[in-house]
Design a protein around this motif. Structure first.
Motif, PDB file in Angstrom:
ATOM      1  N   GLY A 169     -18.467 -33.527 -29.097  1.00 23.07           N
ATOM      2  CA  GLY A 169     -18.537 -32.141 -28.683  1.00 23.07           C
ATOM      3  C   GLY A 169     -19.935 -31.640 -28.450  1.00 23.07           C
ATOM      4  N   HIS A 170     -20.946 -32.342 -28.997  1.00 23.55           N
ATOM      5  CA  HIS A 170     -22.346 -31.930 -28.847  1.00 23.55           C
ATOM      6  C   HIS A 170     -22.983 -32.628 -27.650  1.00 23.55           C
ATOM      7  CE1 HIS A 170     -22.764 -29.759 -32.684  1.00 23.55           C
ATOM      8  NE2 HIS A 170     -21.929 -30.657 -33.175  1.00 23.55           N
ATOM      9  N   GLN A 171     -23.771 -31.884 -26.907  1.00 23.45           N
ATOM     10  CA  GLN A 171     -24.570 -32.423 -25.816  1.00 23.45           C
ATOM     11  C   GLN A 171     -25.936 -31.749 -25.834  1.00 23.45           C
ATOM     12  OE1 GLN A 171     -22.227 -31.378 -22.442  1.00 23.45           O
ATOM     13  NE2 GLN A 171     -20.703 -32.984 -22.754  1.00 23.45           N
ATOM     14  N   VAL A 172     -26.965 -32.512 -25.555  1.00 24.40           N
ATOM     15  CA  VAL A 172     -28.311 -31.964 -25.425  1.00 24.40           C
ATOM     16  C   VAL A 172     -28.884 -32.426 -24.096  1.00 24.40           C
ATOM     17  CG1 VAL A 172     -28.760 -31.789 -27.900  1.00 24.40           C
ATOM     18  CG2 VAL A 172     -29.335 -33.898 -26.695  1.00 24.40           C
ATOM     19  N   TRP A 173     -29.749 -31.614 -23.514  1.00 25.34           N
ATOM     20  CA  TRP A 173     -30.341 -31.984 -22.244  1.00 25.34           C
ATOM     21  C   TRP A 173     -31.749 -31.421 -22.136  1.00 25.34           C
ATOM     22  CZ3 TRP A 173     -26.770 -27.956 -22.411  1.00 25.34           C
ATOM     23  CH2 TRP A 173     -27.225 -26.712 -21.991  1.00 25.34           C
ATOM     24  N   THR A 174     -32.465 -31.979 -21.199  1.00 23.55           N
ATOM     25  CA  THR A 174     -33.762 -31.439 -20.802  1.00 23.55           C
ATOM     26  C   THR A 174     -33.917 -31.663 -19.310  1.00 23.55           C
ATOM     27  OG1 THR A 174     -36.165 -31.498 -21.224  1.00 23.55           O
ATOM     28  CG2 THR A 174     -35.001 -33.601 -21.251  1.00 23.55           C
ATOM     29  N   ASN A 175     -34.637 -30.771 -18.639  1.00 21.47           N
ATOM     30  CA  ASN A 175     -34.834 -30.964 -17.213  1.00 21.47           C
ATOM     31  C   ASN A 175     -36.108 -30.289 -16.738  1.00 21.47           C
ATOM     32  OD1 ASN A 175     -34.386 -28.221 -15.997  1.00 21.47           O
ATOM     33  ND2 ASN A 175     -32.342 -28.448 -16.887  1.00 21.47           N
ATOM     34  N   TYR A 176     -36.566 -30.765 -15.587  1.00 22.89           N
ATOM     35  CA  TYR A 176     -37.647 -30.146 -14.832  1.00 22.89           C
ATOM     36  C   TYR A 176     -37.117 -29.887 -13.432  1.00 22.89           C
ATOM     37  CZ  TYR A 176     -41.833 -29.779 -11.900  1.00 22.89           C
ATOM     38  OH  TYR A 176     -42.767 -29.354 -10.991  1.00 22.89           O
ATOM     39  N   GLY A 177     -37.267 -28.650 -12.937  1.00 22.91           N
ATOM     40  CA  GLY A 177     -36.760 -28.323 -11.613  1.00 22.91           C
ATOM     41  C   GLY A 177     -37.722 -27.429 -10.853  1.00 22.91           C
ATOM     42  N   GLU A 178     -37.617 -27.479  -9.521  1.00 27.72           N
ATOM     43  CA  GLU A 178     -38.460 -26.657  -8.655  1.00 27.72           C
ATOM     44  C   GLU A 178     -37.594 -25.902  -7.647  1.00 27.72           C
ATOM     45  OE1 GLU A 178     -42.488 -29.452  -8.613  1.00 27.72           O
ATOM     46  OE2 GLU A 178     -41.203 -29.356  -6.834  1.00 27.72           O
ATOM     47  N   GLY A 179     -38.015 -24.709  -7.326  1.00 31.17           N
ATOM     48  CA  GLY A 179     -37.383 -23.909  -6.284  1.00 31.17           C
ATOM     49  C   GLY A 179     -38.455 -23.123  -5.557  1.00 31.17           C
ATOM     50  N   PHE A 180     -38.070 -22.427  -4.476  1.00 30.38           N
ATOM     51  CA  PHE A 180     -39.081 -21.646  -3.771  1.00 30.38           C
ATOM     52  C   PHE A 180     -38.446 -20.436  -3.108  1.00 30.38           C
ATOM     53  CE2 PHE A 180     -37.455 -23.620  -0.016  1.00 30.38           C
ATOM     54  CZ  PHE A 180     -37.841 -22.818   1.049  1.00 30.38           C
ATOM     55  N   ASP A 181     -39.284 -19.434  -2.859  1.00 28.56           N
ATOM     56  CA  ASP A 181     -38.892 -18.229  -2.135  1.00 28.56           C
ATOM     57  C   ASP A 181     -39.760 -18.090  -0.895  1.00 28.56           C
ATOM     58  OD1 ASP A 181     -36.835 -17.055  -3.763  1.00 28.56           O
ATOM     59  OD2 ASP A 181     -38.384 -16.557  -5.232  1.00 28.56           O
ATOM     60  N   LEU A 182     -39.136 -17.675   0.216  1.00 29.68           N
ATOM     61  CA  LEU A 182     -39.896 -17.304   1.402  1.00 29.68           C
ATOM     62  C   LEU A 182     -40.098 -15.798   1.376  1.00 29.68           C
ATOM     63  CD1 LEU A 182     -41.111 -17.926   4.219  1.00 29.68           C
ATOM     64  CD2 LEU A 182     -38.839 -17.478   5.170  1.00 29.68           C
TER      65      LEU A 182
END
Length: 810
Positions: free
Chosen positions: A577-590
């Protein structure tokens, strides 16, 4: 300020009488509900579905069955470990399929609602619930189990959404109360400032973006909740979708036709605070759907009419003349879908929608101190009948969407999506001081803009699954066209009528027209390194070409820019039932090209636009069993540029200045065997930017997000429910002493199924709290004193409002 309409108790008495009848017939409803629920469960068990399930592990078989049958299954992971199922191929009833799959497992099953089945082993203590049957497409553009997504994912199902909507709130308000990281919503037409994790959010309908380069903040003024199946939300920056997804992604999934005989759904609703005869909103909706193995279709039509809104003090809320209002507004939403299954490998889904939401009343803002080309001011304004304008405030949209799927193109899944969106947005007539000092010495004139978009896109995606690897890659083609005109109204007529009679005098471009073409390539790889560990990584390259037309004798021009976006994440499933995560993400705005190039004398070629990239790191955890649901994450988002507003011209500037948002987002719910449940959500966010000395200071309160929390206690039983919830926005103050005051409101919700439909009742703002909305407080900072006194823009929250809704599916 009160409307001048005479008070009448007719509707109040009618609605109170309905409530009394509902109470008196309570015992009858309970008995009818028991019969209706038994019949509903029986119908679900007898519903036939087509299944293709090989002999396999029971865990995998249940996941595939849930997907093919359109059900949610909740079961204990340890109960199915090491068990296998027999193969199923052909037509089965739900009951037959479950009996066959669970044969010899010692497990029983029971429907908890029309689409959810709970599996239990006899006398077993609830442990971890498998999340695999719950799949969304918002995170990776293809259907993916939540348990395999290294990110914060929220799903607002139809039952949760209807519960909130039936209290009388709009779609954006409902989602804001249920999704922790999304700000509480404004109550008018705009969703300006409703950020996610302090940044912009990308809103989609069935994967089609409702955002545009011209940020009008009307993404939620696009669909009736009656036509919504569920809402999928991914918090945080994402590279997979490109522009606009710096704070998160919201994908609104529409209702579709289902296999079987014709089905109908009818809904009627009314809301009032009983402050006056015009304190009334009404809703009516109807749908028909059906199909067979090859073809399914649905048509839904929804209409809503709002009159006046009143605050906690019983005064009518001032009409929003900046972003337009939903008072005296009529909305119609017509949405049709058609699903075609050509063979076992190919399918095509079509959607067409017409949405029109606009002013439908004769009440406007009356300014008594207007003089033609002579000293005037905007004090002492009041709401008064007699309003008439040649340009009605409205939002009108046309959406066309086609999705083609082939399950075997060179051994890969192939998806092709083509969409077209046309949108016309009219604004409320706004008062401007004629040039001269002091302000108002030469009088006031009124003007309003009409801003038009055409957005078309073609998106191709391939997905290949190996034993431990899944590769998703594709290309996006987008084109957006924009133009805007400003209508100026006759100054003599408007001055003599106090701003109520607005006749068109002239029309001129409001902003420069532009075209934005986008070409993007992306790829995402998911690797199941072990049974517990999944690692994901992806990249996107986006090319944007901006072509701007001539504006106010300044030549147009074009420029282009490229942006590369990356993401990397890992999730570990403990299988308990337990889950752990890590992430790196990028986005942008015009940055908004219209407001950027709308500055007087600005050369397009000498001032190229560039995307503002945001980067995010996140760590999170989630847990679920039959008793608990929990999810929490900490995040940090940063970028090297900010956007500021020139209040004299309402245009924007892009500054080389670092900014960051960091915080905590979480939710916790406890389910009790007695049917009671309780829970809370919390979002703590701090938004900062660097000053000229390189020190971090609080971001301007006009743009920063407020922290918020919610809490609820509820009770559910077959056919009936009740919920008391609290919503709290924390106070925000920046280093320039701009302050957004927080507030707390309570809502009471309930529903009862009967043999003749479902009756839902809600009381919004139960304690009749009087408060200024977040948008109202921001609007005073934006528009006052440059465009008049504060009271014109200090929009109050709606007071205690009663809602009664009846719906029936048959």
């Amino acid at each position: 300020m009160k409307s001048i309409a005479p008070s009448s108790g007719y509707f109040k008495h009618a609605l109170l009488a309905s409530t009394a009848v509902a109470a008196l017939l309570g015992p009858v409803w309970v008995q009818a509900a028991e019969v209706a629920n038994a019949a509903q469960n029986s119908a679900q068990q007898d519903r036939e579905v087509t299944l293709e399930l090989p002999a396999q592990n029971l865990d995998q078989a249940l996941t595939a069955f849930a997907d093919q049958a359109g059900l949610h299954l909740l079961f204990t992971t340890s109960d199915v470990d090491g068990l296998h199922s027999q193969a199923l191929s052909g037509r089965y009833s739900i009951a037959q399929a479950l009996q066959s799959l669970l044969a010899g497992s010692g497990m029983s099953w029971q429907f908890s609602d029309a689409r959810t089945v709970i599996l239990r082993k006899a006398q077993a203590t609830p442990a971890s619930v498998s999340l695999k049957p719950i799949e969304v497409s918002v995170a990776s553009r293809t259907s993916t189990s939540i348990s395999e997504i290294p990110g914060t994912v929220w799903v607002v199902d139809q039952q949760q959404l209807n519960e909130q909507i039936n209290s009388g709130v709009s779609l954006k308000e409902a989602i804001g109360k249920l999704v922790p990281g999304l700000d509480l919503a404004p109550e008018g037409r705009t969703n300006y400032g409703q950020n996610m994790r302090g940044r912009n959010v990308l809103v989609m309908i069935d994967g089609v973006s409702q955002n545009s380069s011209r940020g009008l903040s009307r993404q939620f003024d696009s669909i009736s909740p009656f036509n919504v199946e569920r809402v999928e939300v991914l918090s945080g920056a994402s590279a997979i979708y490109g522009g606009g997804a710096t704070g998160g992604i919201i994908n609104i999934v529409t209702k579709k036709g289902e296999e079987g005989p014709a089905r109908f759904e009818t809904q009627l609703g009314a809301s009032s605070g009983f402050n006056n005869s015009d304190d009334l909103s009404t809703r009516i909706a109807q749908s028909v759907s059906g199909g067979n193995e090859r073809v399914n279709a649905r048509l839904g039509i929804s209409g809503e009419q709002n009159e006046a809104f009143y605050d906690g003090a019983g005064d009518q809320i001032f009409i929003d003349n900046t972003q337009t209002d939903l008072q005296y507004n009529r909305t119609i939403d017509v949405l049709g879908s058609l699903g075609l299954k050509f063979n076992d490998e190919q399918s095509l889904d079509l959607l067409a929608q017409y949405y029109d939401s606009g002013n439908h009343g004769s009440t406007g803002i009356y300014f008594p101190n207007l003089n033609y080309n002579a000293p005037s001011d905007l004090e002492d304004a009041e709401l008064r009948s007699g309003y008439s304008t040649d340009l009605e405030p409205r939002t009108k949209r046309l959406l066309l969407n086609a999705n083609y799927h082939h399950s075997d193109v060179l051994g890969q899944d192939f998806y092709l999506q083509a969409s077209y969106r046309k949108e016309d947005d009219n604004f409320y007539p706004f008062p401007y001081y004629n040039p001269g000092k002091p302000a108002g010495s030469k009088g006031v004139y009124f003007a309003a803009s009409q801003q038009n978009f055409e957005v078309s896109s073609l998106k191709a995606l391939f997905a290949k699954q190996w034993d431990t690897l899944k590769l998703t890659y594709g290309v996006d083609l987008d084109r957006e066209r924009f133009n805007a005109d400003q209508t100026t109204f006759d100054a003599l007529t408007s001055s003599q009528s106090g701003g109520l009679d607005l006749d068109k005098a002239s029309e001129a471009p409001r902003y420069p027209s532009y075209r934005v073409d986008g070409l993007s390539y992306y790829a995402q790889l998911d690797w199941h390194a072990t049974d517990n560990l999944t690692v994901s990584g992806g990249a996107r390259r986006q090319q944007m070409d901006v072509d701007v037309g001539e504006f106010k004798n300044v030549p147009g021009g074009n420029n282009d820019y490229q942006v590369n976006l990356f993401n990397l994440g890992a999730i570990y499933d403990f299988k308990n039932g337990h889950q752990v995560w890590t992430n790196y993400g990028e986005g942008f705005d015009l940055p908004d090209p219209a407001k950027y190039y709308g500055k007087p004398g600005l050369s397009v070629e000498d001032n190229p636009l560039a995307g503002i990239k945001s980067r995010q790191v996140e760590m999170g955890w989630r847990y679920a069993d039959l008793d608990w649901d929990a999810q929490a994450a900490v995040y940090y988002i940063w970028s090297d540029k900010i956007i500021t507003t020139d209040m004299a011209t309402l245009t924007i500037n892009v500054e080389d200045q670092k900014s960051r948002d960091f915080g905590f987002e979480g939710s916790l719910t406890r389910h009790f065997e007695s049917g009671w449940e309780a829970g809370s959500t919390l979002h703590l966010v701090r938004s900062e930017e660097e000053d000229q000395d390189g020190d971090w200071i609080k971001r301007d309160a006009r743009y920063a997000s407020l922290s918020k929390s919610t809490a609820f206690v509820g009770w559910k039983e077959e056919g009936r429910s009740a919920r008391l919830q609290a919503n709290h926005a924390f106070t925000l103050e920046d280093d320039a002493d701009h302050k957004i005051s927080g507030y707390t409101t309570f809502d009471l919700l309930g529903s009862q199924d009967t043999g003749f439909g479902t009756f839902s009742a809600g009381i919004q703002n139960l304690l009749d709290k009087q408060y200024s909305t977040v948008w109202g407080q921001r609007a005073t900072l934006f528009y006052s004193p440059t465009y008049g006194p504060e009271y014109l823009y200090d929009y109050q929250g709606r007071g205690r409002t009663y809602t009664l809704t009846w719906s029936m599916a048959y």
